[in-house]
Design a protein around this motif. Sequence first.
Motif, mmCIF file in Angstrom:
data_model
loop_
_atom_site.group_PDB
_atom_site.id
_atom_site.type_symbol
_atom_site.label_atom_id
_atom_site.label_comp_id
_atom_site.label_asym_id
_atom_site.label_seq_id
_atom_site.Cartn_x
_atom_site.Cartn_y
_atom_site.Cartn_z
ATOM 1 N N ARG A 53 0.744 -1.013 -0.058
ATOM 2 C CA ARG A 53 -0.004 0.205 0.030
ATOM 3 C C ARG A 53 0.964 1.174 0.073
ATOM 4 O O ARG A 53 2.090 1.183 0.419
ATOM 5 N N VAL A 110 -10.137 -6.325 -2.595
ATOM 6 C CA VAL A 110 -10.549 -5.044 -1.835
ATOM 7 C C VAL A 110 -9.525 -4.942 -0.360
ATOM 8 O O VAL A 110 -8.989 -3.905 -0.217
ATOM 9 N N VAL A 111 -9.737 -5.993 0.566
ATOM 10 C CA VAL A 111 -8.970 -5.685 1.593
ATOM 11 C C VAL A 111 -7.209 -5.719 1.535
ATOM 12 O O VAL A 111 -6.796 -5.279 2.359
ATOM 13 N N THR A 121 -6.406 -2.296 -1.503
ATOM 14 C CA THR A 121 -6.770 -0.876 -1.501
ATOM 15 C C THR A 121 -6.342 -0.086 -0.262
ATOM 16 O O THR A 121 -5.904 -0.558 0.550
ATOM 17 N N ARG A 131 -8.506 2.362 1.033
ATOM 18 C CA ARG A 131 -9.759 2.678 2.022
ATOM 19 C C ARG A 131 -10.926 2.052 1.377
ATOM 20 O O ARG A 131 -10.978 1.775 -0.130
ATOM 21 N N ILE A 132 -11.933 1.812 2.226
ATOM 22 C CA ILE A 132 -13.208 1.011 1.632
ATOM 23 C C ILE A 132 -14.414 1.807 1.898
ATOM 24 O O ILE A 132 -14.605 2.256 3.162
ATOM 25 N N SER A 160 -8.578 -0.117 4.603
ATOM 26 C CA SER A 160 -8.154 -1.569 4.329
ATOM 27 C C SER A 160 -7.259 -2.362 5.235
ATOM 28 O O SER A 160 -7.525 -3.416 5.329
ATOM 29 N N CYS A 161 -6.149 -1.623 5.698
ATOM 30 C CA CYS A 161 -5.241 -2.297 6.316
ATOM 31 C C CYS A 161 -5.653 -2.916 7.890
ATOM 32 O O CYS A 161 -5.020 -3.697 8.441
ATOM 33 N N VAL A 221 -16.147 -6.436 6.307
ATOM 34 C CA VAL A 221 -16.640 -5.796 5.116
ATOM 35 C C VAL A 221 -17.955 -6.431 4.585
ATOM 36 O O VAL A 221 -18.817 -5.858 4.420
#
Length: 269
Positions: A7, A225-226, A229, A231-232, A246-247, A254
């Motif tokens: 990231r 996604v997790v 990225t 942010r979600i 995400s981290c 989610v």
Amino acid sequence: MTEVIARAQEPFVPRQGVPLISLRNIKKSFGSVQALRGASIDVHPGEVVALVGDNGAGKSTFVKVMSGVHAHDTGDFEIEGKPVRIGGPADASAHGIQTVYQDLALCHNLDAVQNLFLGRELTGPSWFGRRIRRAECEVRAREVLGRMRMGSISLTRPVGAMSGGQRQNIAIARSILWKPKLLILDEPTAALSHSAAEQVARLIRTLADEGLGIVVVSHDIHHFVVKCTDRIEVMRLGANAASFRSCEVTGEQVVNAMVGGNEALNLAA
Ligand SMILES: Nc1ncnc2c1ncn2[C@@H]1O[C@H](COP(=O)(O)OP(=O)(O)OP(=O)(O)O)[C@@H](O)[C@H]1O
Ligand SMILES: [Mg+2]
């Protein structure tokens, strides 16, 4: 995907300053269907923001508002801190917003260069019949593919003969050619193999590291996604249901937020 694609910043540091794009409390109805009931998103340079949610949550509608396909009914839309009213996709493009839709809109019988410049070919003067300057197109194609670490890709092979991952990357390259500030990707890893999805994830990170803001719509919560990225934003019934870094979140958390397990979570603040 087995590893976490590096990231931009770890541990997560909330982005400061003016967002590239900021949409607040966006509402949009189609007749009696309220597709967006107050959706919001901020994206900063260098940030990859995932937009997730169940079928019908309003993700595509939200993305289409960002890319100028739909005009929103109410809400605030700002680009680099200035209020804008986007008149259509060409207007969004002029503001530095490019979108890669799920069908990619590539011509499978044409090669990479022809696809990259489709409809926007570099041509000679009118007295010379506006002939396409193929050599120049190739140089620019090499340049952008090289920057995206795709320098080894064939420029002359029909795109239809390439792998799904390569095609996805060609579609991304096509939007990058016009030097956007914000790139919107709709399901970039859907129907891709493990390694192809990983290749696309790496490309997304490379582009974010160059300062692009990226919005990714994805249903691939656990693998993409997790892991890939920053942010979600979880959407439910046309509005934001939860925000995560995400981290700091698991795929299960989610998915819970997507289906309504948690109310109004905001772990990204
Ligand atoms: N052009 C349209 N006309 C009428 N209703 C629409 C239109 N586009 C979307 N909708 C409705 O708006 C709601 C949100 O749809 P949207 O396509 O944005 O969801 P989504 O989150 O992208 O779902 P999916 O994960 O299935 O792609 C749905 O109820 C859908 O039927
Ligand atoms: Mg959709």
